[in-house]
Design a protein around this motif. Structure first.
Motif, PDB file in Angstrom:
ATOM      1  N   GLY A   1       0.790  -1.226   0.000  1.00 36.09           N
ATOM      2  CA  GLY A   1       0.000   0.000   0.000  1.00 36.09           C
ATOM      3  C   GLY A   1       0.823   1.276   0.000  1.00 36.09           C
ATOM      4  O   GLY A   1       0.267   2.366  -0.141  1.00 36.09           O
ATOM      5  N   LEU A   2       2.144   1.175   0.171  1.00 38.55           N
ATOM      6  CA  LEU A   2       2.981   2.379   0.161  1.00 38.55           C
ATOM      7  C   LEU A   2       3.356   2.743  -1.272  1.00 38.55           C
ATOM      8  O   LEU A   2       3.450   1.869  -2.137  1.00 38.55           O
ATOM      9  N   PRO A   3       3.579   4.022  -1.557  1.00 37.34           N
ATOM     10  CA  PRO A   3       4.026   4.417  -2.900  1.00 37.34           C
ATOM     11  C   PRO A   3       5.317   3.693  -3.267  1.00 37.34           C
ATOM     12  O   PRO A   3       6.241   3.600  -2.463  1.00 37.34           O
ATOM     13  N   ARG A   4       5.399   3.201  -4.481  1.00 38.21           N
ATOM     14  CA  ARG A   4       6.474   2.276  -4.832  1.00 38.21           C
ATOM     15  C   ARG A   4       7.817   2.955  -5.084  1.00 38.21           C
ATOM     16  O   ARG A   4       8.859   2.359  -4.824  1.00 38.21           O
ATOM     17  N   LYS A   5       7.820   4.166  -5.586  1.00 37.28           N
ATOM     18  CA  LYS A   5       9.112   4.818  -5.826  1.00 37.28           C
ATOM     19  C   LYS A   5       9.879   5.045  -4.522  1.00 37.28           C
ATOM     20  O   LYS A   5      11.070   4.688  -4.441  1.00 37.28           O
ATOM     21  N   PRO A   6       9.266   5.614  -3.464  1.00 41.67           N
ATOM     22  CA  PRO A   6       9.998   5.753  -2.196  1.00 41.67           C
ATOM     23  C   PRO A   6      10.434   4.404  -1.623  1.00 41.67           C
ATOM     24  O   PRO A   6      11.510   4.305  -1.037  1.00 41.67           O
ATOM     25  N   VAL A   7       9.601   3.374  -1.810  1.00 36.00           N
ATOM     26  CA  VAL A   7       9.976   2.048  -1.313  1.00 36.00           C
ATOM     27  C   VAL A   7      11.213   1.543  -2.050  1.00 36.00           C
ATOM     28  O   VAL A   7      12.159   1.036  -1.436  1.00 36.00           O
ATOM     29  N   LEU A   8      11.228   1.695  -3.382  1.00 33.89           N
ATOM     30  CA  LEU A   8      12.393   1.267  -4.160  1.00 33.89           C
ATOM     31  C   LEU A   8      13.651   2.019  -3.728  1.00 33.89           C
ATOM     32  O   LEU A   8      14.727   1.427  -3.573  1.00 33.89           O
ATOM     33  N   THR A   9      13.519   3.318  -3.525  1.00 37.64           N
ATOM     34  CA  THR A   9      14.665   4.118  -3.099  1.00 37.64           C
ATOM     35  C   THR A   9      15.180   3.641  -1.747  1.00 37.64           C
ATOM     36  O   THR A   9      16.389   3.485  -1.544  1.00 37.64           O
ATOM     37  N   ALA A  10      14.248   3.387  -0.819  1.00 31.21           N
ATOM     38  CA  ALA A  10      14.639   2.915   0.505  1.00 31.21           C
ATOM     39  C   ALA A  10      15.305   1.542   0.434  1.00 31.21           C
ATOM     40  O   ALA A  10      16.257   1.257   1.180  1.00 31.21           O
ATOM     41  N   LEU A  11      14.827   0.690  -0.465  1.00 28.97           N
ATOM     42  CA  LEU A  11      15.422  -0.638  -0.607  1.00 28.97           C
ATOM     43  C   LEU A  11      16.876  -0.545  -1.075  1.00 28.97           C
ATOM     44  O   LEU A  11      17.740  -1.291  -0.604  1.00 28.97           O
ATOM     45  N   VAL A  12      17.146   0.372  -2.000  1.00 31.72           N
ATOM     46  CA  VAL A  12      18.529   0.518  -2.481  1.00 31.72           C
ATOM     47  C   VAL A  12      19.402   1.144  -1.391  1.00 31.72           C
ATOM     48  O   VAL A  12      20.588   0.814  -1.267  1.00 31.72           O
ATOM     49  N   VAL A  13      18.835   2.028  -0.576  1.00 31.91           N
ATOM     50  CA  VAL A  13      19.584   2.553   0.582  1.00 31.91           C
ATOM     51  C   VAL A  13      19.951   1.400   1.516  1.00 31.91           C
ATOM     52  O   VAL A  13      21.078   1.320   2.033  1.00 31.91           O
TER      53      VAL A  13
ATOM     54  N   ALA B   1      33.402  -0.777  -3.827  1.00 29.53           N
ATOM     55  CA  ALA B   1      32.987  -0.446  -5.195  1.00 29.53           C
ATOM     56  C   ALA B   1      31.497  -0.654  -5.379  1.00 29.53           C
ATOM     57  O   ALA B   1      30.793   0.178  -5.992  1.00 29.53           O
ATOM     58  N   ILE B   2      30.968  -1.762  -4.850  1.00 28.40           N
ATOM     59  CA  ILE B   2      29.532  -2.021  -4.971  1.00 28.40           C
ATOM     60  C   ILE B   2      28.726  -1.000  -4.181  1.00 28.40           C
ATOM     61  O   ILE B   2      27.647  -0.575  -4.609  1.00 28.40           O
ATOM     62  N   THR B   3      29.255  -0.577  -3.027  1.00 23.57           N
ATOM     63  CA  THR B   3      28.590   0.481  -2.253  1.00 23.57           C
ATOM     64  C   THR B   3      28.481   1.756  -3.086  1.00 23.57           C
ATOM     65  O   THR B   3      27.433   2.426  -3.097  1.00 23.57           O
ATOM     66  N   GLY B   4      29.547   2.085  -3.808  1.00 27.47           N
ATOM     67  CA  GLY B   4      29.512   3.266  -4.682  1.00 27.47           C
ATOM     68  C   GLY B   4      28.485   3.127  -5.788  1.00 27.47           C
ATOM     69  O   GLY B   4      27.753   4.089  -6.093  1.00 27.47           O
ATOM     70  N   ILE B   5      28.409   1.946  -6.386  1.00 25.47           N
ATOM     71  CA  ILE B   5      27.388   1.713  -7.419  1.00 25.47           C
ATOM     72  C   ILE B   5      25.993   1.888  -6.829  1.00 25.47           C
ATOM     73  O   ILE B   5      25.097   2.474  -7.459  1.00 25.47           O
ATOM     74  N   GLY B   6      25.806   1.410  -5.595  1.00 26.22           N
ATOM     75  CA  GLY B   6      24.502   1.552  -4.941  1.00 26.22           C
ATOM     76  C   GLY B   6      24.121   3.001  -4.714  1.00 26.22           C
ATOM     77  O   GLY B   6      22.957   3.384  -4.896  1.00 26.22           O
ATOM     78  N   ILE B   7      25.092   3.818  -4.327  1.00 34.62           N
ATOM     79  CA  ILE B   7      24.814   5.245  -4.105  1.00 34.62           C
ATOM     80  C   ILE B   7      24.384   5.908  -5.411  1.00 34.62           C
ATOM     81  O   ILE B   7      23.429   6.701  -5.443  1.00 34.62           O
ATOM     82  N   VAL B   8      25.082   5.582  -6.504  1.00 36.38           N
ATOM     83  CA  VAL B   8      24.700   6.127  -7.812  1.00 36.38           C
ATOM     84  C   VAL B   8      23.286   5.666  -8.180  1.00 36.38           C
ATOM     85  O   VAL B   8      22.472   6.442  -8.706  1.00 36.38           O
ATOM     86  N   ALA B   9      22.952   4.393  -7.882  1.00 34.36           N
ATOM     87  CA  ALA B   9      21.625   3.872  -8.196  1.00 34.36           C
ATOM     88  C   ALA B   9      20.540   4.576  -7.391  1.00 34.36           C
ATOM     89  O   ALA B   9      19.451   4.857  -7.908  1.00 34.36           O
ATOM     90  N   VAL B  10      20.814   4.877  -6.118  1.00 39.19           N
ATOM     91  CA  VAL B  10      19.845   5.614  -5.286  1.00 39.19           C
ATOM     92  C   VAL B  10      19.520   6.962  -5.926  1.00 39.19           C
ATOM     93  O   VAL B  10      18.343   7.343  -6.068  1.00 39.19           O
ATOM     94  N   VAL B  11      20.561   7.690  -6.320  1.00 42.42           N
ATOM     95  CA  VAL B  11      20.356   9.003  -6.938  1.00 42.42           C
ATOM     96  C   VAL B  11      19.614   8.861  -8.262  1.00 42.42           C
ATOM     97  O   VAL B  11      18.680   9.623  -8.559  1.00 42.42           O
ATOM     98  N   ALA B  12      20.000   7.872  -9.070  1.00 46.55           N
ATOM     99  CA  ALA B  12      19.374   7.690 -10.385  1.00 46.55           C
ATOM    100  C   ALA B  12      17.891   7.372 -10.241  1.00 46.55           C
ATOM    101  O   ALA B  12      17.051   7.921 -10.973  1.00 46.55           O
ATOM    102  N   ILE B  13      17.539   6.491  -9.320  1.00 45.57           N
ATOM    103  CA  ILE B  13      16.127   6.138  -9.127  1.00 45.57           C
ATOM    104  C   ILE B  13      15.343   7.339  -8.603  1.00 45.57           C
ATOM    105  O   ILE B  13      14.237   7.619  -9.056  1.00 45.57           O
ATOM    106  N   ALA B  14      15.934   8.064  -7.657  1.00 46.74           N
ATOM    107  CA  ALA B  14      15.248   9.228  -7.089  1.00 46.74           C
ATOM    108  C   ALA B  14      14.990  10.299  -8.143  1.00 46.74           C
ATOM    109  O   ALA B  14      13.954  10.972  -8.138  1.00 46.74           O
TER     110      ALA B  14
END
Length: 415
Positions: free
Chosen positions: A64-76, A162-175
């Protein structure tokens, strides 16, 4: 191609790296953290078990939660898990990092597949899912060699940095790139589209663009999602998912032994042979998405039949180096071709609820565990290192029979 799909693919790439990269680092990690090979292996098994449980649990908790914020939180969450792994002073902290990272895995791909298909017209839904999963398939190709290369040069912790850095880029890209309307949750039943009402929901973005997607469907809370899961077609598709993954993974888990003990390749050859397999995954993902958008059930049936035949032929011809190279590529090709169609099929018949997408990921991991277990039993029984290939073919045939039953029982054709 919508930029939001690229952002989701980047997230999938990072998450896929986390899953696969550890295989090439286990000796280093085990030595550094002073644990046995068996204990180090639990960094893989523990991750997979967490994915199987977390895919449903986290998806249900965010119902029931909006999916974009959920996706962003999951990548965080994914970033935090890999940060823990990079900093881990001991084995328990390392395992905690793996578990935290794994919690986001299933829900990201489950919920992300729903968001991805809302960004395109309904007739391109499976291709949109395939784009998101392209990150995972590329990670499968690059994960082990990437981890080994970085680990050998700078140490295993550098890989997780390195994977942590990729994750940070993915958080920004999704947001930034995933539009809010693609991740919005509709109330009520939504518009009826083709099939059983799951393809409706056309969302209009702030720029005036139009994106078709999943389900206007049952978005509400957990009780509504559980009700949407009652469909016989949902459970048949989940069973087909578990069996198709189980057959492929049952064979894949022991391919290194097949190559070295039966075909005669050296240990150093295994890495490039797995890259060949990974290339098959990438192409199978693309072809499967396109085929599913044209005729989904037919694509699933043909892919599963071809996978069963490929595994059986592999068992017969494993002593031939040339045949083995061709057949390992085809195993990847036909093994991943059903994935986009299975995801869109289960979510369509469940009217687009996120719980169904999460259950699909859990089913695939249950299948992986089943296939690896049965393949190991066959080897332990003295049937040889080609036995997992035949076991895998048998499991896939069961998946094919399930898919045929599902296709026959489907009351309406869903594109």
């Amino acid at each position: 191609m919508p930029a939001g799909l690229v952002a989701l693919a980047l997230g999938g790439f990072g998450i896929g790296l986390t899953e696969f990269v550890i295989a090439g680092l286990l000796p280093q990690v085990g030595r550094d953290l002073a644990v046995s090979e068996a204990a180090a292996g639990w960094l893989i098994s523990g991750y997979a078990l967490t994915v199987a449980v977390g895919a449903i649990a986290v998806t249900a908790a965010t119902a029931g939660l909006p999916r974009k914020p959920v996706l962003t939180a999951l990548v965080v969450l994914f970033v935090l898990g890999n940060l823990l792994s990079a900093l881990a002073p001991n084995y328990p902290v390392m395992m905690l990092g793996r578990v935290v990272a794994a919690l986001c895995h299933g829900s990201f791909f489950g919920i992300g597949s729903l968001v991805a298909r809302r960004m395109v017209a309904p007739e391109r839904a499976s291709r949109a899912v395939a784009v998101m999963f392209a990150g995972l398939t590329v990670a499968n190709v690059l994960g082990v060699p990437f981890g080994a290369l970085v680990g050998e040069r700078w140490g295993w912790r550098a890989t997780f940095w390195a994977i942590t850095g990729i994750g940070i880029v993915a958080v920004v890209a999704i947001a930034v790139l995933v539009p809010g309307w693609a991740g919005a949750v509709e109330g009520g039943a939504g518009k009826a589209g083709a099939g059983d009402g799951a393809e409706g929901a056309v969302a209009v973005g702030m720029t005036g663009g139009v994106a078709g997607g999943t389900a206007g469907g049952t978005a509400g809370g957990l009780p509504a999602q559980i009700r949407a899961m009652r469909s016989r077609q949902v459970w048949l598709t989940l069973a087909a998912t578990a069996l198709s993954y189980g057959g492929m993974f049952g064979a894949f888990s022991y391919l290194a032994y097949t190559f070295t003990e039966v075909t005669g390749f050296s240990d150093t050859d295994v890495a490039w042979l797995l890259v060949v397999y990974g290339c098959g995954l990438v192409l199978g993902n693309i072809a499967g998405g396109r085929g599913a958008d044209r005729n989904r059930d037919l694509t699933l049936i043909v892919s599963l039949a071809a996978l069963a035949a490929t595994l059986a032929a592999f068992g017969l011809l494993a002593s031939s180096p040339t045949a083995s190279v061709i057949l390992v590529f085809l195993t990847g090709l036909f093994g991943f071709a059903p994935v986009p169609g299975l995801i869109t099929r289960v979510t369509d018949h469940a009217h687009g609820v996120p719980l169904a997408a999460g259950a699909n990921v859990s089913a695939s991991n249950v299948g992986n565990a089943l296939g690896a277990w049965l393949g190991g039993l066959a080897i332990s029984a003295g049937l040889g290192y080609t036995a997992p290939l035949y076991v895998g073919a048998g499991i896939v045939l069961a998946g094919l029979a399930t898919m045929l039953l599902a296709a026959h029982g489907s009351s309406r054709k869903i594109p």
